[in-house]
Design a protein around this motif. Structure first.
Motif, mmCIF file in Angstrom:
data_model
loop_
_atom_site.group_PDB
_atom_site.id
_atom_site.type_symbol
_atom_site.label_atom_id
_atom_site.label_comp_id
_atom_site.label_asym_id
_atom_site.label_seq_id
_atom_site.Cartn_x
_atom_site.Cartn_y
_atom_site.Cartn_z
ATOM 1 N N UNK A 105 0.840 -1.213 0.000
ATOM 2 C CA UNK A 105 0.000 0.000 0.000
ATOM 3 C C UNK A 105 0.873 1.260 0.000
ATOM 4 N N UNK A 106 1.949 1.226 0.778
ATOM 5 C CA UNK A 106 2.823 2.406 0.846
ATOM 6 C C UNK A 106 3.579 2.624 -0.467
ATOM 7 N N UNK A 107 3.981 1.505 -1.095
ATOM 8 C CA UNK A 107 4.663 1.650 -2.399
ATOM 9 C C UNK A 107 3.697 2.279 -3.392
ATOM 10 N N UNK A 108 2.464 1.749 -3.401
ATOM 11 C CA UNK A 108 1.466 2.301 -4.330
ATOM 12 C C UNK A 108 1.230 3.780 -4.079
ATOM 13 N N UNK A 109 1.190 4.162 -2.795
ATOM 14 C CA UNK A 109 0.890 5.573 -2.546
ATOM 15 C C UNK A 109 2.069 6.474 -2.934
ATOM 16 N N UNK A 110 3.304 5.967 -2.819
ATOM 17 C CA UNK A 110 4.477 6.741 -3.288
ATOM 18 C C UNK A 110 4.442 6.887 -4.813
ATOM 19 N N UNK A 111 4.098 5.780 -5.489
ATOM 20 C CA UNK A 111 4.024 5.853 -6.964
ATOM 21 C C UNK A 111 2.958 6.876 -7.365
ATOM 22 N N UNK A 112 1.854 6.844 -6.626
ATOM 23 C CA UNK A 112 0.757 7.799 -6.883
ATOM 24 C C UNK A 112 1.256 9.245 -6.756
ATOM 25 N N UNK A 113 2.081 9.482 -5.723
ATOM 26 C CA UNK A 113 2.642 10.835 -5.537
ATOM 27 C C UNK A 113 3.425 11.272 -6.765
ATOM 28 N N UNK A 114 4.203 10.329 -7.306
ATOM 29 C CA UNK A 114 5.009 10.658 -8.492
ATOM 30 C C UNK A 114 4.089 10.957 -9.679
ATOM 31 N N UNK A 115 3.083 10.089 -9.856
ATOM 32 C CA UNK A 115 2.188 10.271 -11.001
ATOM 33 C C UNK A 115 1.399 11.576 -10.889
ATOM 34 N N UNK A 116 1.124 12.004 -9.652
ATOM 35 C CA UNK A 116 0.338 13.237 -9.467
ATOM 36 C C UNK A 116 1.203 14.490 -9.325
ATOM 37 N N UNK A 117 2.487 14.344 -9.583
ATOM 38 C CA UNK A 117 3.375 15.494 -9.316
ATOM 39 C C UNK A 117 3.376 16.527 -10.440
ATOM 40 N N UNK A 118 2.753 16.192 -11.564
ATOM 41 C CA UNK A 118 2.879 17.079 -12.732
ATOM 42 C C UNK A 118 2.157 18.408 -12.540
ATOM 43 N N UNK A 119 2.851 19.483 -12.895
ATOM 44 C CA UNK A 119 2.207 20.803 -12.919
ATOM 45 C C UNK A 119 2.492 21.452 -14.272
ATOM 46 N N UNK A 120 1.683 22.461 -14.570
ATOM 47 C CA UNK A 120 1.862 23.221 -15.803
ATOM 48 C C UNK A 120 2.396 24.577 -15.412
ATOM 49 N N UNK A 121 3.577 24.940 -15.916
ATOM 50 C CA UNK A 121 4.119 26.266 -15.598
ATOM 51 C C UNK A 121 4.626 26.910 -16.884
ATOM 52 N N UNK A 122 4.170 28.121 -17.122
ATOM 53 C CA UNK A 122 4.438 28.849 -18.372
ATOM 54 C C UNK A 122 4.448 27.919 -19.590
ATOM 55 N N UNK A 123 3.377 27.118 -19.661
ATOM 56 C CA UNK A 123 3.171 26.292 -20.848
ATOM 57 C C UNK A 123 3.978 25.010 -20.897
ATOM 58 N N UNK A 124 4.787 24.731 -19.879
ATOM 59 C CA UNK A 124 5.554 23.480 -19.886
ATOM 60 C C UNK A 124 5.053 22.549 -18.783
ATOM 61 N N UNK A 125 5.060 21.253 -19.077
ATOM 62 C CA UNK A 125 4.674 20.248 -18.079
ATOM 63 C C UNK A 125 5.913 19.887 -17.263
ATOM 64 N N UNK A 126 5.821 20.028 -15.953
ATOM 65 C CA UNK A 126 6.964 19.749 -15.074
ATOM 66 C C UNK A 126 6.539 18.677 -14.081
ATOM 67 N N UNK A 127 7.461 17.740 -13.799
ATOM 68 C CA UNK A 127 7.058 16.651 -12.906
ATOM 69 C C UNK A 127 8.262 15.945 -12.299
ATOM 70 N N UNK A 128 7.970 15.081 -11.321
ATOM 71 C CA UNK A 128 8.976 14.125 -10.842
ATOM 72 C C UNK A 128 9.092 13.075 -11.949
ATOM 73 N N UNK A 129 10.321 12.840 -12.413
ATOM 74 C CA UNK A 129 10.492 12.103 -13.660
ATOM 75 C C UNK A 129 10.598 10.592 -13.484
ATOM 76 N N UNK A 130 11.087 10.153 -12.325
ATOM 77 C CA UNK A 130 11.441 8.735 -12.232
ATOM 78 C C UNK A 130 11.294 8.225 -10.796
ATOM 79 N N UNK A 131 11.430 6.912 -10.684
ATOM 80 C CA UNK A 131 11.418 6.265 -9.363
ATOM 81 C C UNK A 131 12.757 5.575 -9.155
ATOM 82 N N UNK A 132 13.324 5.743 -7.953
ATOM 83 C CA UNK A 132 14.551 5.009 -7.605
ATOM 84 C C UNK A 132 14.155 3.941 -6.588
#
Ligand code: SF4
Length: 449
Positions: A105-132
């Protein structure tokens, strides 16, 4: 050592045939030195010269791709120490560490955080890119299980498998075999086994050492075993060490063309608290890390790091611009206000955002001023009364607005009379100086009517 322009010239055919698009072989050689041309453009270069020049004209920091498909992250390929010398090429990637000791459950919720990290700033999509994925358990089964959970939840996400145990690393990496993962944890004891894994699964290797000397010895040995794609970690974990080691590595690669350190750097920050970790990551962003592995992500932290990364990796010679046109904000009608501004991206996104906040549907005329902000464009003679009048006439916006009123930024209030002189039948109104005054400006107009 990098070859000079004249040394490169001596290896070219010297026929000045112009097939490469340059008038002479010398001109082409100079472009190769500046890395502004590719050797492939010369069809007549000999195989021997190609071999020598290919190495000399390769970027001093090897290009690496992490992941595949539309989430793939490119790194390396850097050619300068300072952004103002030219530009930084590939923005660093952020990765979130996920320990294999966590519950499903905790792994899934961390992955979810990464997937939901994307924001739009001055027309570019910015996000957490990867999982270690960290093999903290030191257990093959647990690492494999965690890898399965991640690949099921986020099949396209780039992954860095962190384990010094080749058996455990293989159990995890086989799940990402076609996704160009990184296997991190190569040391002098396990290098042969890790190289075999990299060859089998087409993975990049993450080489880790205690110090710069050991690191460069190790990358040479890994290269001799047949692997070129590497990211490197000198073992620096404190802020001072990260700064010193990263600077040394970049300087050695760029200034000395020292190949054993000519690889993208991976940096691990340690979460004493989120503020300290964010500061460590800032050092990595500003000073040459290509991957920064964070032990936690919070929205405020992401926003600060994304903004910093975006600013540092913007080409300083190319202003960020949006297209010249009449933008609709909301659903304007013929009685809606018409504002004008310049096409610098930041200006456009701030002004359009404030108009949206005001909830007054409007037209926003965005004029091409070569990506300059309002005051700079005015001072450079690109946002003048004549040019504004010409743009408004040619844009056809007259057919959309009944009231023929143009709202100009307060900073160029001085232009209002001259614009009215040049735009027959139009009234020019001076708006607020700062975009954040737009909602109050619109409210005051409503209360006056
Ligand atoms: Fe020289 Fe090759 Fe260019 Fe011809 S194509 S001008 S030989 S560099």
């Amino acid at each position: 050592m990098a070859l000079t322009g004249v040394e490169i010239f001596k290896l070219l055919p010297k026929t000045n045939c112009k097939k490469c698009g340059f008038p002479t072989c010398l001109a082409f050689a100079m472009k190769l030195v500046q890395r502004q041309a590719s050797l492939d453009a010369c069809p007549d270069v000999s195989e021997e010269a190609r071999q020598k020049l290919g190495e000399a004209s390769a970027p001093p920091v090897r290009p690496i791709t992490l992941g595949a498909g539309d989430r793939a992250v490119k790194m390396g390929e850097e050619t300068v120490l300072f952004r103002h010398d030219k530009r930084f090429v590939n923005p660093c990637a952020f990765a979130l560490e996920i320990k294999d000791t966590l519950s499903e459950a905790d792994i899934n919720s961390k992955v979810e955080e990464v997937l939901n990290s994307e924001i739009d700033r001055v027309g570019q999509k910015l996000r957490i890119d990867a999982i270690a994925l960290m093999n903290d358990s030191n257990d093959t089964g647990r690492l494999e299980f965690a890898a399965k959970v991640i690949s099921a939840k986020a099949p396209g996400i780039p992954v860095i498998i962190c384990s010094a145990n080749p058996q455990a690393a293989e159990a995890a990496v086989k799940l990402f075999g076609d996704k160009k993962p990184i296997i991190y944890g190569v040391n002098s004891e396990n290098k042969e086994a890790m190289v075999n894994l990299a060859k089998t699964y087409k993975a990049t290797l993450g080489v880790v050492a205690k110090g710069l000397e050991e690191l460069s010895n190790l990358t040479e040995k890994v290269k001799a075993l047949g692997i070129e794609d590497m990211v490197i970690d000198s073992g620096a974990r404190k802020a001072k060490e990260i700064l010193e080691h990263n600077t040394f590595i970049r300087r050695a690669a760029i200034k000395k063309n020292y190949k054993p350190l000519g690889y993208p750097v991976i940096t691990f920050t340690k979460r004493q608290d989120s503020l300290v970790e964010a500061m460590m990551a800032v050092i990595g962003v500003a000073k040459y890390s290509s991957i920064i592995v964070l032990s936690g992500i919070e929205k405020w932290e992401n926003l600060a790091l994304f903004t910093l990364r975006q600013n540092i990796y913007t080409d300083p010679q190319v202003p960020m611009q949006v297209e010249q046109k009449i933008y609709k904000i909301g659903e304007p009608n013929p009685d809606s206000p018409l504002c004008i501004t310049t096409n610098f991206s930041l200006t456009y996104f701030i002004v359009s955002g404030e108009i949206e906040n005001s909830k007054v549907p409007s037209y926003l005329a965005v004029m091409d001023c070569e990506g300059l902000s309002v005051l700079t464009a005015w001072a450079a003679g690109k946002f003048t009364a004549s040019k504004i009048a010409q743009f408004i006439k040619e844009s056809g916006v007259e057919n959309n607005v009944k009231n023929r009123e143009l709202i100009i930024p307060g900073y160029v209030a001085i232009l209002s009379g001259a614009i009215e002189d040049k735009l027959d039948g139009w009234k020019v109104t001076v708006g607020p100086r700062e975009a954040n005054g737009i909602p109050a400006f619109f409210r005051s107009r409503v209360s006056q009517t």
